[in-house]
Enzyme design. Structure first.
Site, short mmCIF file in Angstrom:
data_model
loop_
_atom_site.label_atom_id
_atom_site.label_comp_id
_atom_site.label_asym_id
_atom_site.label_seq_id
_atom_site.Cartn_x
_atom_site.Cartn_y
_atom_site.Cartn_z
N ASP A 124 0.82 -1.20 0.00
CA ASP A 124 0.00 0.00 0.00
C ASP A 124 0.86 1.25 0.00
O ASP A 124 1.87 1.33 0.71
CB ASP A 124 -0.88 -0.03 1.27
N GLU A 155 1.78 -0.25 -4.98
CA GLU A 155 0.75 0.72 -5.32
C GLU A 155 1.40 2.08 -5.52
O GLU A 155 1.80 2.74 -4.56
CB GLU A 155 -0.26 0.79 -4.15
#
Ligand code: LAG
Ligand code: CA
Length: 464
Positions: free
Chosen positions: A197, A228
């Site tokens: 993330d 990400e």
């Protein structure tokens, strides 16, 4: 080195967003294994804040970590272990969404889902433990507010608080060690990799430092990492900074494929080097993800037939490593998963027709989506797309002599060059309800089994 998903050559990951571990285990056994899925991306598995607002728990509470204990809204560690084992038995691996950039938001304190206390303003997370020395300080961050607010400045993006979430300093051996311990524990439990993330907000050198402390999988090889990083060519940070650390999410693909579904000739240019898109071997691609399906600008389950076209095409085409989104129905962006009276997450139920109940969309069970996993697995050994044809609003192409795919906006009946050896093939889309007969010249009459799902897909795999 971080590019092998370790799923026996399978090629498609499905994000079972907000599903409980018990439901994921069941889905592996009753659907994903037999359909040839590589694996499941699961929502963050570690301890997070509990947020109750308006009689609901928003999905995003899971992006506010409290510790790395494996007790979350989806279940506890024993349930997680059982899921990993049961999925693996049917050839499906687990990829965990790991939030390494930050802990919970400023102004927050209390107890997380595993019972650990925390106080964000004091940078106190005894469940790890992390203390004030483990976070970026005011002097590390050049912004006036302390928040990330200038995407033209990498110090700002990486040293300030993203959305007010207290920003971990990944520069020390201690922090890297704690985060690697977390990942190593997940590897011990049998996971095959990680969706990282907010990697944009972590220095690539810090990410590399953490990953260098992460062990090989027990069966050998590096875990699969995908990062990400949104990059639209207009910020200080570029996705390519993370190519050494694994696949990188290609947000530009989602925009390109949306443009293409109503303008089939555009689809041939869906990998647009003019947009500086990542080369296929670095690109992690998807039609939508749990953020973009809320923020707009991309196709989602709400677009119905257009969404099916975008997703089926993505799986048929030769670009990137693919992930399929699987959602629950939502009206407002904050709305959490379907829940019971006590705010616990509802079970996923399966209807007689194979669709899901209880508020779960299960896009991955839509035939032109779920049945294309087998197609992608089989054709992935070629990087070719041949016989591109968009006549009469019907796109068709083949992947060398391994597979042929066709799609339209409505029912169709077309004579096409399939590039396939002569034979009678199962139509994958309809679970072999019809056969496609290819003549000695590679030509075939192509018509969908069900006009409501105007797709045809065949492969030259034994048994199909
Ligand atoms: C991500 N990728 O890089 C996640 O995919 C994305 O879903 C995460 O944001 C984000 N990065 C941080 O992990 C989500 C929500 C945010 C939410 C955040 C933390 O999209 O809206 O912020 O998770 O829960 C929420 C509030 C903010 C508030 C913040 C801190 O919406 O208004 O400032 O919490 O209290
Ligand atoms: Ca950061």
């Amino acid at each position: 080195p971080y590019h092998d998903p370790h799923c026996g050559g399978r090629q498609v990951i499905v994000h079972l967003f907000e599903w409980k571990w018990t439901d994921i285990a069941a889905e592996c056994e009753r659907y994903l294994g037999s359909k040839g899925f590589c694996g499941v991306q699961v929502s963050p598995a570690n301890e997070h804040r509990v947020i109750v607002q308006g009689g609901d728990r928003p999905w995003w509470e899971r992006y506010q970590p409290v510790s790395y204990k494996l007790v979350s809204r989806s279940g506890d560690e024993a349930q997680f272990q059982d899921m990993v084992n049961r999925c693996r038995k049917v050839g499906v691996r687990i990829y965990v969404d790991v939030v390494l950039n930050h802990m919970a938001g400023l102004g927050q304190s209390g107890t997380g889902t595993a019972g650990s206390e925390f106080n964000s303003d004091q940078r106190s997370f005894p469940g790890v433990p992390f203390g004030p020395n483990d976070f970026h300080t005011r002097s590390d961050c050049p912004s006036a507010s302390g928040d990330v607010d200038n995407f033209q400045d990498s110090e700002n993006v990486r040293n300030c608080n993203l959305l007010g979430l207290v920003d971990i300093n990944g520069g020390t051996d201690y922090v890297r060690g704690k985060q690697a311990d977390f990942l190593n524990h997940l590897i011990d439990l049998g996971v095959a990799g990680f969706r990282c993330d907010a990697s944009k907000h972590i220095w690539p050198g810090d990410m590399a430092g953490i990953q260098s402390k992460v062990k090989d999988l027990p069966e050998g090889g590096r875990p699969f990492f995908y990062h990400e990083v949104s990059d639209f060519n207009n910020e200080a940070i570029q996705g390519s900074e993370y190519f050494g650390e694994g696949y990188v999410t290609e947000f530009r693909y989602s925009v390109k494929v949306k443009d293409g579904v109503d303008n089939l000739d555009q689809l041939l240019y869906v990998y647009d080097q003019g947009w500086n898109m990542s080369p296929s071997k670095h690109a992690f691609v998807y039609v939508d993800n749990h953020d973009t399906q809320r923020n707009g600008g991309v196709l989602t389950y709400k677009d119905g037939a257009r969404y099916k076209r975008a997703q089926a095409f993505t799986l048929a085409y030769n670009y990137g490593f693919t992930r399929v989104m699987s959602s629950y129905y939502f009206n407002s962006n904050d709305q959490g998963p379907p829940h019971n009276g006590d705010l616990s997450t509802k079970d996923v139920t399966i209807n007689a027709d194979g669709s899901c109940g209880n508020g779960w969309v299960c896009e991955h069970r839509w035939k032109p989506i779920g049945n294309m996993a087998r197609f992608r697995n089989f054709v992935s050994s070629t990087d070719h797309v041949d016989n591109w044809n968009t006549a009469n609003g019907v796109l068709s192409f083949n992947r060398a002599n391994l597979g042929f795919f066709a799609m339209g906006s409505n029912n169709f009946n077309e004579q096409r060059q399939t590039g396939m050896p002569a034979g009678s093939y199962c139509d994958l889309i309809s679970d072999c309800k019809i056969k496609v007969n290819v003549d000695g010249g590679g030509n075939a009459q192509i018509s969908p089994a069900d006009g409501d799902d105007p797709f045809v897909a065949i492969i030259s795999q034994q048994g199909y």
